[in-house]
Motif scaffolding. Structure first.
Motif, mmCIF file in Angstrom:
data_model
loop_
_atom_site.group_PDB
_atom_site.id
_atom_site.type_symbol
_atom_site.label_atom_id
_atom_site.label_comp_id
_atom_site.label_asym_id
_atom_site.label_seq_id
_atom_site.Cartn_x
_atom_site.Cartn_y
_atom_site.Cartn_z
ATOM 1 N N SER A 45 0.839 -1.025 -0.086
ATOM 2 C CA SER A 45 -0.275 -0.030 0.030
ATOM 3 C C SER A 45 0.809 1.183 0.013
ATOM 4 C CB SER A 45 -0.935 -0.013 1.197
ATOM 5 O OG SER A 45 -1.886 -1.029 1.154
ATOM 6 N N ASN A 128 -6.704 0.932 -0.395
ATOM 7 C CA ASN A 128 -6.930 0.285 0.979
ATOM 8 C C ASN A 128 -7.565 1.043 2.006
ATOM 9 O OD1 ASN A 128 -6.477 -1.091 3.362
ATOM 10 N ND2 ASN A 128 -4.158 -0.938 3.107
ATOM 11 N N SER A 130 -8.300 -0.020 4.938
ATOM 12 C CA SER A 130 -8.235 -0.907 6.318
ATOM 13 C C SER A 130 -7.159 -1.190 6.859
ATOM 14 C CB SER A 130 -8.963 -2.299 5.868
ATOM 15 O OG SER A 130 -8.312 -2.570 4.534
ATOM 16 N N ASN A 133 -3.008 0.243 11.603
ATOM 17 C CA ASN A 133 -1.858 0.616 12.338
ATOM 18 C C ASN A 133 -1.161 1.794 12.316
ATOM 19 O OD1 ASN A 133 -1.854 -2.114 13.252
ATOM 20 N ND2 ASN A 133 -0.919 -2.787 11.171
ATOM 21 N N ASN A 195 -8.827 -7.629 5.456
ATOM 22 C CA ASN A 195 -7.519 -7.263 6.022
ATOM 23 C C ASN A 195 -7.298 -7.789 7.564
ATOM 24 O OD1 ASN A 195 -4.979 -5.557 6.732
ATOM 25 N ND2 ASN A 195 -5.881 -3.998 5.030
HETATM 26 O O1 LIG Z 1 0.808 -1.727 9.119
HETATM 27 C C1 LIG Z 1 0.667 -1.940 7.803
HETATM 28 O O2 LIG Z 1 1.466 -1.336 7.012
HETATM 29 C C2 LIG Z 1 -0.511 -2.752 7.542
HETATM 30 N N1 LIG Z 1 -0.696 -3.541 8.234
HETATM 31 C C3 LIG Z 1 -2.016 -4.401 8.146
HETATM 32 O O3 LIG Z 1 -2.359 -5.492 8.762
HETATM 33 N N2 LIG Z 1 -2.811 -4.079 7.147
HETATM 34 C C4 LIG Z 1 -2.654 -3.006 6.262
HETATM 35 O O4 LIG Z 1 -3.531 -2.541 5.324
HETATM 36 C C5 LIG Z 1 -1.439 -2.218 6.426
HETATM 37 CL CL1 LIG Z 1 -1.040 -0.583 5.809
#
Ligand SMILES: O=C(O)c1[nH]c(=O)[nH]c(=O)c1Cl
Length: 312
Positions: A45, A128, A130, A133, A195
């Motif tokens: 992402s 994305n 979702s 974090n 997710n």
């Molecule tokens: O902490 C992350 O980078 C993360 N971690 C995830 O479990 N899902 C996500 O969409 C993202 Cl962007």
């Protein structure tokens, strides 16, 4: 057996690919995906600017193969890195390319989508909604009004078929309300469910410490332990989104769980924790296991059983 599929109008030689975030942040990661037996690949992402993400330790598998916890914090090279990758990608290869965008604001998502549309590339966008974090950033996926507004702006900009990455929902009313939003957007071609299950907490019994550093140890849960929530979300949206597709992700550790995701309604299947732990060899293994299951059950193609879970 034939495990190929078509997603958002593009053909995948097989239904398996990585979950965004795993084996996809750098060109070196993505090269491993291109060289693997996956049917496709999706990038980490992207945000408008490059991000280091949260302090480590920020990912760990959980004991006994039950899954994983992560609070990566959206580390990525910045969207221009992935736009450049998409510009240089060999689209004559059999593997279509998916791009994940996770802007920290609607304005950022607009700018990133406009840049990809201007480049007019065959890659498919997955927005994305979702990420659980980023401290201080509640998940858009749990704010239906904000998500609908975002889609009303982005869908017309993207114009082509695109998808969205969703958090797990746990209430039938939420499946109904979310589906009512998604059905308003014709070019919203697929939803990716699920997710990670947000803000779990893993604690070490001996040391009495949280396993990861960010957010007091709170992070997204993945792996086998989320399989049944993932199957429910795949099936709930398969039932509620006529004419759209679902990508299943969550708990796929073998051909068996991939089979269950298709039975629940998935048109493609992404692999996260198991890919992180096993490496890209997981794709060849799981593809063969799925094919063997289909032969044993007398299915020739995924259409023979997609969405055909029997109720009692
Ligand atoms: O902490 C992350 O980078 C993360 N971690 C995830 O479990 N899902 C996500 O969409 C993202 Cl962007």
């Amino acid at each position: 057996a034939d495990i190929s599929t078509t997603l958002a109008g593009v053909k995948l030689p097989n239904l398996l690919f990585n979950a965004s975030g795993v084996c996809c942040q750098t060109e070196a990661d993505l090269k491993l995906m291109v060289e693997s037996e996956s049917g496709s690949l999706i990038t980490k992402s992207a945000t408008f600017e490059q991000r280091d993400g949260n302090p480590s330790p920020r990912y760990t598998p959980l004991p006994g193969g039950i899954g994983s916890i992560n609070s990566m914090g959206l580390p990525n090279e910045g969207y221009e890195y992935y736009l450049n990758y998409a510009k240089n990608y060999d689209y004559s290869s059999k593997k279509p390319l998916f791009i994940s965008l996770s802007g920290l604001s609607l304005a950022d998502n607009v700018k990133m989508c406009e840049a990809f549309v201007a480049a007019d590339l065959p890659c498919v966008l997955e927005i994305n909604y979702s990420c659980p974090n980023v401290p201080g950033k509640p998940q858009m996926g749990y704010d239906l009004e904000a998500m609908e507004h975002s889609l009303s702006v982005l869908a017309p900009i993207i114009k082509k078929p695109f998808g969205i990455k969703l958090p797990p929902y746990f209430d039938i009313a939420h499946f109904d309300q979310a589906a009512a939003v998604f059905n308003k957007f014709d070019n919203l071609a697929f939803v990716t469910c699920i997710n990670s299950v947000g803000n779990g907490l893993a604690i070490d019994f001996e040391t009495e410490e949280a396993l990861i550093k960010p957010k007091d140890g709170f992070g997204g849960l993945g792996g086998l332990m989320v399989l049944n929530t993932a199957l429910a979300n795949v099936n709930a949206f398969h039932r509620r989104l006529p004419g759209k597709q679902v990508i299943g992700v969550g708990g796929v550790v073998s051909g068996k769980e991939a089979f269950l995701h298709v039975l629940a309604g998935a048109s493609a299947v992404q692999i996260g924790t198991q890919l992180k732990e096993e490496g890209p060899g997981a794709f060849a293994r799981i593809a063969k296991e799925l094919s063997d299951i289909m032969v044993a059950k007398g299915y020739k193609t995924l259409e023979d059983f997609r969405g055909k879970v029997k109720t009692l």
